[in-house]
Design a protein around this motif. Structure first.
Motif, PDB file in Angstrom:
ATOM      1  N   GLN A  15       0.828  -1.201   0.000  1.00  0.00           N
ATOM      2  CA  GLN A  15       0.000   0.000   0.000  1.00  0.00           C
ATOM      3  C   GLN A  15       0.865   1.255   0.000  1.00  0.00           C
ATOM      4  OE1 GLN A  15      -2.057   0.945   3.660  1.00  0.00           O
ATOM      5  NE2 GLN A  15      -3.894   1.569   2.509  1.00  0.00           N
ATOM      6  N   MET A  16       1.876   1.275   0.846  1.00  0.00           N
ATOM      7  CA  MET A  16       2.749   2.447   0.929  1.00  0.00           C
ATOM      8  C   MET A  16       3.506   2.664  -0.380  1.00  0.00           C
ATOM      9  SD  MET A  16       4.264   2.027   4.808  1.00  0.00           S
ATOM     10  CE  MET A  16       5.137   3.597   4.786  1.00  0.00           C
ATOM     11  N   LYS A  22       5.555   5.889  -1.883  1.00  0.00           N
ATOM     12  CA  LYS A  22       6.745   6.115  -1.069  1.00  0.00           C
ATOM     13  C   LYS A  22       7.904   5.270  -1.604  1.00  0.00           C
ATOM     14  CE  LYS A  22       4.222   7.184   3.189  1.00  0.00           C
ATOM     15  NZ  LYS A  22       4.549   8.632   3.145  1.00  0.00           N
ATOM     16  N   ARG A  23       9.107   5.768  -1.424  1.00  0.00           N
ATOM     17  CA  ARG A  23      10.296   5.029  -1.841  1.00  0.00           C
ATOM     18  C   ARG A  23      10.541   3.864  -0.890  1.00  0.00           C
ATOM     19  NH1 ARG A  23      15.149   7.516  -1.668  1.00  0.00           N
ATOM     20  NH2 ARG A  23      14.469   8.728   0.148  1.00  0.00           N
ATOM     21  N   GLN A  24      11.213   2.824  -1.384  1.00  0.00           N
ATOM     22  CA  GLN A  24      11.471   1.652  -0.547  1.00  0.00           C
ATOM     23  C   GLN A  24      12.287   2.017   0.688  1.00  0.00           C
ATOM     24  OE1 GLN A  24      12.797  -1.959  -2.433  1.00  0.00           O
ATOM     25  NE2 GLN A  24      11.643  -1.552  -4.318  1.00  0.00           N
ATOM     26  N   ALA A  25      13.225   2.934   0.514  1.00  0.00           N
ATOM     27  CA  ALA A  25      14.049   3.346   1.656  1.00  0.00           C
ATOM     28  C   ALA A  25      13.207   4.014   2.732  1.00  0.00           C
ATOM     29  CB  ALA A  25      15.151   4.298   1.178  1.00  0.00           C
ATOM     30  N   ASP A  26      12.222   4.825   2.320  1.00  0.00           N
ATOM     31  CA  ASP A  26      11.356   5.514   3.287  1.00  0.00           C
ATOM     32  C   ASP A  26      10.426   4.523   3.979  1.00  0.00           C
ATOM     33  OD1 ASP A  26      12.510   7.915   2.579  1.00  0.00           O
ATOM     34  OD2 ASP A  26      10.988   8.364   1.052  1.00  0.00           O
ATOM     35  N   ILE A  27       9.954   3.525   3.225  1.00  0.00           N
ATOM     36  CA  ILE A  27       9.101   2.496   3.827  1.00  0.00           C
ATOM     37  C   ILE A  27       9.884   1.721   4.884  1.00  0.00           C
ATOM     38  CG2 ILE A  27       7.805   0.361   3.375  1.00  0.00           C
ATOM     39  CD1 ILE A  27       7.286   1.473   0.526  1.00  0.00           C
ATOM     40  N   ALA A  28      11.104   1.369   4.537  1.00  0.00           N
ATOM     41  CA  ALA A  28      11.952   0.616   5.469  1.00  0.00           C
ATOM     42  C   ALA A  28      12.169   1.398   6.761  1.00  0.00           C
ATOM     43  CB  ALA A  28      13.289   0.298   4.795  1.00  0.00           C
ATOM     44  N   GLN A  29      12.429   2.697   6.611  1.00  0.00           N
ATOM     45  CA  GLN A  29      12.676   3.525   7.789  1.00  0.00           C
ATOM     46  C   GLN A  29      11.403   3.670   8.628  1.00  0.00           C
ATOM     47  OE1 GLN A  29      13.903   7.521   6.868  1.00  0.00           O
ATOM     48  NE2 GLN A  29      14.669   7.916   8.936  1.00  0.00           N
ATOM     49  N   LEU A  31       8.720   1.664   8.830  1.00  0.00           N
ATOM     50  CA  LEU A  31       8.262   0.418   9.451  1.00  0.00           C
ATOM     51  C   LEU A  31       9.354  -0.302  10.223  1.00  0.00           C
ATOM     52  CD1 LEU A  31       6.004  -1.003   6.565  1.00  0.00           C
ATOM     53  CD2 LEU A  31       5.274   0.223   8.628  1.00  0.00           C
ATOM     54  N   ARG A  32      10.537   0.291  10.268  1.00  0.00           N
ATOM     55  CA  ARG A  32      11.678  -0.296  10.976  1.00  0.00           C
ATOM     56  C   ARG A  32      12.058  -1.660  10.389  1.00  0.00           C
ATOM     57  NH1 ARG A  32      10.846   4.241  12.488  1.00  0.00           N
ATOM     58  NH2 ARG A  32      11.186   5.071  14.590  1.00  0.00           N
ATOM     59  N   LEU A  33      12.081  -1.705   9.076  1.00  0.00           N
ATOM     60  CA  LEU A  33      12.490  -2.911   8.362  1.00  0.00           C
ATOM     61  C   LEU A  33      13.748  -2.614   7.566  1.00  0.00           C
ATOM     62  CD1 LEU A  33       8.984  -3.861   6.848  1.00  0.00           C
ATOM     63  CD2 LEU A  33      10.066  -4.933   8.846  1.00  0.00           C
ATOM     64  N   SER A  34      14.429  -3.669   7.161  1.00  0.00           N
ATOM     65  CA  SER A  34      15.552  -3.445   6.253  1.00  0.00           C
ATOM     66  C   SER A  34      15.007  -3.220   4.847  1.00  0.00           C
ATOM     67  CB  SER A  34      16.504  -4.644   6.252  1.00  0.00           C
ATOM     68  OG  SER A  34      15.897  -5.751   5.601  1.00  0.00           O
ATOM     69  N   GLN A  35      15.769  -2.521   4.003  1.00  0.00           N
ATOM     70  CA  GLN A  35      15.316  -2.273   2.633  1.00  0.00           C
ATOM     71  C   GLN A  35      15.223  -3.588   1.843  1.00  0.00           C
ATOM     72  OE1 GLN A  35      17.051   1.225   0.955  1.00  0.00           O
ATOM     73  NE2 GLN A  35      16.403   0.744  -1.133  1.00  0.00           N
ATOM     74  N   ALA A  36      16.104  -4.543   2.149  1.00  0.00           N
ATOM     75  CA  ALA A  36      16.047  -5.848   1.483  1.00  0.00           C
ATOM     76  C   ALA A  36      14.742  -6.563   1.818  1.00  0.00           C
ATOM     77  CB  ALA A  36      17.238  -6.703   1.894  1.00  0.00           C
ATOM     78  N   THR A  37      14.279  -6.431   3.085  1.00  0.00           N
ATOM     79  CA  THR A  37      13.016  -7.047   3.482  1.00  0.00           C
ATOM     80  C   THR A  37      11.841  -6.406   2.753  1.00  0.00           C
ATOM     81  OG1 THR A  37      13.884  -7.592   5.679  1.00  0.00           O
ATOM     82  CG2 THR A  37      11.480  -7.507   5.442  1.00  0.00           C
TER      83      THR A  37
END
Length: 318
Positions: A15-16, A22-29, A31-37
């Protein structure tokens, strides 16, 4: 419950990314996930059918027909154009416009373009091309002899030279008969150094633009004098020929129809076309349906540009 929680998180990531952009890097930050995840979850979203891709073709385009042509004839690409009338003149105009756009957007720097000289549809393409300022061709090579009746001979020369001017290339003209009176006459004409120079370029062509003809020649080709006699054309039909590319004939199954007449043609052969990186064929009209079907089965064409009426006939062909 573990799986539903996992899918919930995957859905939120999707959804994000797809809706909130949103960029993958922003999503990772966030949701506190790694960008690879995040990247893995986006792939899982497709695999789990959470994200589905839908392409809605705009009005006036025919993606289903193009797909059917690609599948039926094992054709890499097909372009089916809108046309209001199932009439040769209207069909040639629309195909010419689409082919001009195709050439403009796919022309690469230093391209060596081979062009068949006795095609009204190719002439319509040239009429619609805008002068190219970025990527430019190197040479425009005439691939079928252009000499003939003086009243229409200029058509072949103009087509080649005008395309050269529009694309920034240098024209390489084939100023001999497309059909000679005999094999000996052909050998004599091909001994001319200027003719030999153009023919030597056949092996370097990176893009060939060809028309497809029925056994019965077009009005332009008939008036040019670059045709066989009525008896010879009847013999070709008796041998199973349904059409030609640059006066090289084939049957409905795509098999080449070789006769002694082949030795009188000065132009590119089907074997030489098979070695060209990209061959674009422009053709349409009810009278050419069988010829186009046979041409597609020869296996040398990479892209067919045709109209919606012809495309439907080709798809429905027994």
């Amino acid at each position: 419950m573990g799986r539903i929680n996992e899918l919930r998180l995957i859905s939120r990531v999707a959804q994000m990314y797809h809706i909130e952009h949103k960029r993958q890097a922003d999503i990772a930050q966030h949701l506190r996930l790694s960008q690879a995840t995040v990247s893995r979850m986006l792939k899982r979203a497709e695999a789990e059918d959470i994200v589905r891709t839908t392409v809605i073709p705009p009005a006036g385009t025919y993606a289903d027909m193009e797909g059917a042509l690609r599948e039926r004839f094992n054709l890499p690409e097909a372009i089916v154009v809108e046309c209001s009338e199932d009439r040769d003149g209207a069909i040639m105009e629309r195909i010419g416009e689409a082919a001009a756009h195709l050439l403009e957007v796919t022309l690469t720097q230093g391209e060596i373009i081979g062009v068949s000289s006795w095609s009204q549809t190719i002439f319509k393409m040239v009429e619609n091309i805008h002068p190219q300022k970025s990527a430019q061709a190197k040479y425009i090579v005439q691939t079928l002899g252009g000499m003939g009746d003086p009243s229409v001979q200029t058509h072949a020369t103009q087509l080649t030279t005008r395309l050269a001017r529009l694309t920034g290339g240098e024209p390489k003209l084939l100023t001999v008969q497309g059909v000679t009176s005999s094999r000996e006459a052909k050998l004599l004409m091909m001994a001319d150094p200027f003719v030999r120079e153009t023919i030597d370029f056949f092996g370097a062509i990176s893009l060939a633009i060809v028309g497809i003809g029925a056994v019965e020649p077009s009005e332009l080709l008939a008036r040019s004098g670059n045709i066989f006699s009525s008896r010879e054309l009847a013999d070709l039909a008796d041998a199973g020929a349904v059409g030609d590319i640059s006066l090289r004939f084939f049957d409905l199954k795509g098999n080449t129809v070789k006769t002694p007449l082949d030795e009188r043609v000065i132009g590119v052969s089907l074997e030489e076309l098979a070695k060209v990186d990209r061959v674009v064929a422009l053709a349409g009209g009810e009278k050419k349906t069988a010829a186009i079907a046979g041409a597609l089965r020869v296996g040398v064409i990479d892209t067919l540009v045709t109209d919606k009426f012809t495309a439907q006939r080709l798809i429905d062909l027994e």
